[in-house]
Design a protein around this motif. Structure first.
Motif, PDB file in Angstrom:
ATOM      1  N   GLU A  46      25.534  -3.468 -24.848  1.00  0.00           N
ATOM      2  CA  GLU A  46      25.994  -2.258 -24.170  1.00  0.00           C
ATOM      3  C   GLU A  46      24.971  -1.623 -23.047  1.00  0.00           C
ATOM      4  OE1 GLU A  46      28.237   0.705 -22.690  1.00  0.00           O
ATOM      5  OE2 GLU A  46      29.043  -0.813 -23.918  1.00  0.00           O
TER       6      GLU A  46
ATOM      7  N   ALA B 208      26.724  -7.975 -14.897  1.00  0.00           N
ATOM      8  CA  ALA B 208      26.275  -7.357 -16.048  1.00  0.00           C
ATOM      9  C   ALA B 208      27.347  -6.704 -16.785  1.00  0.00           C
ATOM     10  CB  ALA B 208      25.094  -6.383 -16.084  1.00  0.00           C
ATOM     11  N   VAL B 209      28.171  -5.835 -16.053  1.00  0.00           N
ATOM     12  CA  VAL B 209      29.319  -5.220 -16.722  1.00  0.00           C
ATOM     13  C   VAL B 209      30.209  -6.096 -17.240  1.00  0.00           C
ATOM     14  CG1 VAL B 209      31.519  -3.717 -16.011  1.00  0.00           C
ATOM     15  CG2 VAL B 209      28.877  -3.101 -15.354  1.00  0.00           C
ATOM     16  N   ASN B 210      30.459  -7.221 -16.516  1.00  0.00           N
ATOM     17  CA  ASN B 210      31.513  -8.092 -16.975  1.00  0.00           C
ATOM     18  C   ASN B 210      31.036  -9.023 -18.040  1.00  0.00           C
ATOM     19  OD1 ASN B 210      33.473  -7.291 -15.225  1.00  0.00           O
ATOM     20  ND2 ASN B 210      32.482  -8.484 -13.595  1.00  0.00           N
ATOM     21  N   GLN B 211      29.696  -9.437 -18.136  1.00  0.00           N
ATOM     22  CA  GLN B 211      29.051 -10.422 -18.941  1.00  0.00           C
ATOM     23  C   GLN B 211      28.083 -10.285 -19.957  1.00  0.00           C
ATOM     24  OE1 GLN B 211      28.555 -13.951 -16.368  1.00  0.00           O
ATOM     25  NE2 GLN B 211      27.562 -15.246 -18.081  1.00  0.00           N
ATOM     26  N   ALA B 212      27.552  -8.851 -19.968  1.00  0.00           N
ATOM     27  CA  ALA B 212      26.294  -8.758 -20.785  1.00  0.00           C
ATOM     28  C   ALA B 212      26.834  -8.646 -22.285  1.00  0.00           C
ATOM     29  CB  ALA B 212      25.881  -7.329 -20.497  1.00  0.00           C
TER      30      ALA B 212
ATOM     31  N   GLY C  29      23.629  -2.120 -15.779  1.00  0.00           N
ATOM     32  CA  GLY C  29      24.502  -2.823 -14.550  1.00  0.00           C
ATOM     33  C   GLY C  29      25.271  -1.923 -13.681  1.00  0.00           C
ATOM     34  N   GLN C  30      25.993  -0.984 -14.408  1.00  0.00           N
ATOM     35  CA  GLN C  30      26.712   0.010 -13.728  1.00  0.00           C
ATOM     36  C   GLN C  30      25.695   0.944 -12.883  1.00  0.00           C
ATOM     37  OE1 GLN C  30      30.269   0.352 -13.743  1.00  0.00           O
ATOM     38  NE2 GLN C  30      29.508   1.626 -12.057  1.00  0.00           N
TER      39      GLN C  30
ATOM     40  N   GLU D  76      27.644  -5.932 -11.241  1.00  0.00           N
ATOM     41  CA  GLU D  76      29.206  -6.517 -11.557  1.00  0.00           C
ATOM     42  C   GLU D  76      29.114  -7.436 -12.804  1.00  0.00           C
ATOM     43  OE1 GLU D  76      30.780  -7.329  -7.807  1.00  0.00           O
ATOM     44  OE2 GLU D  76      31.374  -5.281  -7.327  1.00  0.00           O
TER      45      GLU D  76
ATOM     46  N   ASP E 270      21.476 -11.712 -20.894  1.00  0.00           N
ATOM     47  CA  ASP E 270      20.898 -10.490 -20.755  1.00  0.00           C
ATOM     48  C   ASP E 270      19.170 -10.349 -20.573  1.00  0.00           C
ATOM     49  OD1 ASP E 270      23.387  -9.513 -21.659  1.00  0.00           O
ATOM     50  OD2 ASP E 270      22.540  -8.484 -23.376  1.00  0.00           O
TER      51      ASP E 270
ATOM     52  N   TRP F 204      19.123 -11.847 -16.648  1.00  0.00           N
ATOM     53  CA  TRP F 204      19.565 -10.701 -15.931  1.00  0.00           C
ATOM     54  C   TRP F 204      18.349  -9.747 -15.676  1.00  0.00           C
ATOM     55  CZ3 TRP F 204      20.207  -5.695 -15.910  1.00  0.00           C
ATOM     56  CH2 TRP F 204      20.977  -5.029 -14.997  1.00  0.00           C
TER      57      TRP F 204
ATOM     58  N   ARG G 163      24.992  -3.531 -20.033  1.00  0.00           N
ATOM     59  CA  ARG G 163      26.153  -3.165 -19.047  1.00  0.00           C
ATOM     60  C   ARG G 163      25.943  -1.691 -18.399  1.00  0.00           C
ATOM     61  NH1 ARG G 163      28.859  -5.829 -23.618  1.00  0.00           N
ATOM     62  NH2 ARG G 163      29.067  -3.657 -25.041  1.00  0.00           N
TER      63      ARG G 163
END
Length: 215
Positions: A61, A54-58, A67-68, A52, A116, A119, A64
């Motif tokens: 793409e 990563a999806v919000n902050q990366a 992360g998804q 979550e 990134d 993470w 992200r």
């Protein structure tokens, strides 16, 4: 009459004694099995939270998308863990460990490319630890259901680890894209062979028509 009462009382006592024993047998897991359920659950929660973030902050793409994938796959894995834990009366924590939460907080304090990179490194370490945890359960676990959880999770976790280490994006079907996709085209899986085959069919059709006109 007295004999009937004694028999009924004995039967009732037998029923009362069987029910707790059955429930107790259902809950019998080794310490290793119980520890794995708890740790696997918390690992899943940590990976979902990281996904979550990563999806919000990366910044890219790629991260992200990775992360998804973690959100989707670890949610599915955790459903199986919770099902087995509930069946055996194992109470699971509601949050990742304090250490896992602190590690993610350090990552989310970063911005842009620094986020990134931090993470990705955290997820590589986390998935390596998850693989080791599952291997320990496979080797030392006692309950077949719990061991099966570890066995079924291993290829998913390994897929994530390979994706993270290689820097590849997940394909829509969950198979890593990137160099694998390029190799498929180079090996003839792209459109070129079909184009060549189509041209060949056209040539054959024209030749047949010419022969018929000459006849």
């Amino acid at each position: 009459m007295r004999a009937l009462r004694l028999a009924a009382a004995g039967a009732g006592a037998l029923v009362l004694s069987v029910v707790p024993l059955s429930a107790q047998a259902q809950q019998q897991l080794s310490e290793q099995d119980q520890a794995f359920l708890v740790q696997a659950h918390q690992n899943n929660l940590a990976e979902i939270a990281a996904g979550e973030a990563a999806v919000n902050q990366a910044a890219t793409e790629l991260v992200r998308a990775q992360g998804q994938m973690l959100i989707t796959d670890h949610t599915t894995l955790d459903e199986s863990v919770r099902h087995v834990a509930d069946a055996h009366g194992v109470e699971l924590p509601a949050e990742p460990t304090a250490e896992q939460q602190a590690q993610l907080a350090e990552v989310t304090a970063q911005q842009g490319a620094a986020f990134d990179q931090a993470w990705t490194q955290l997820q590589i370490a986390g998935h390596q630890a998850a693989l080791a945890l599952g291997e320990q359960e496979i080797q030392n676990g006692s309950n077949a259901e719990v061991i099966a959880l570890a066995e079924n999770a291993a290829p998913v976790i390994q897929k994530h680890l390979t994706m993270l280490e290689s820097g590849e994006a997940p394909a829509p079907d969950g198979v890593n894209a990137g160099t694998g996709g390029q190799a498929a085209w180079q090996n003839g899986a792209g459109p070129l062979p079909w184009i060549v085959a189509g041209c060949g069919l056209v040539v054959i059709a024209v030749s047949v028509a010419a022969l018929r006109r000459r006849a």
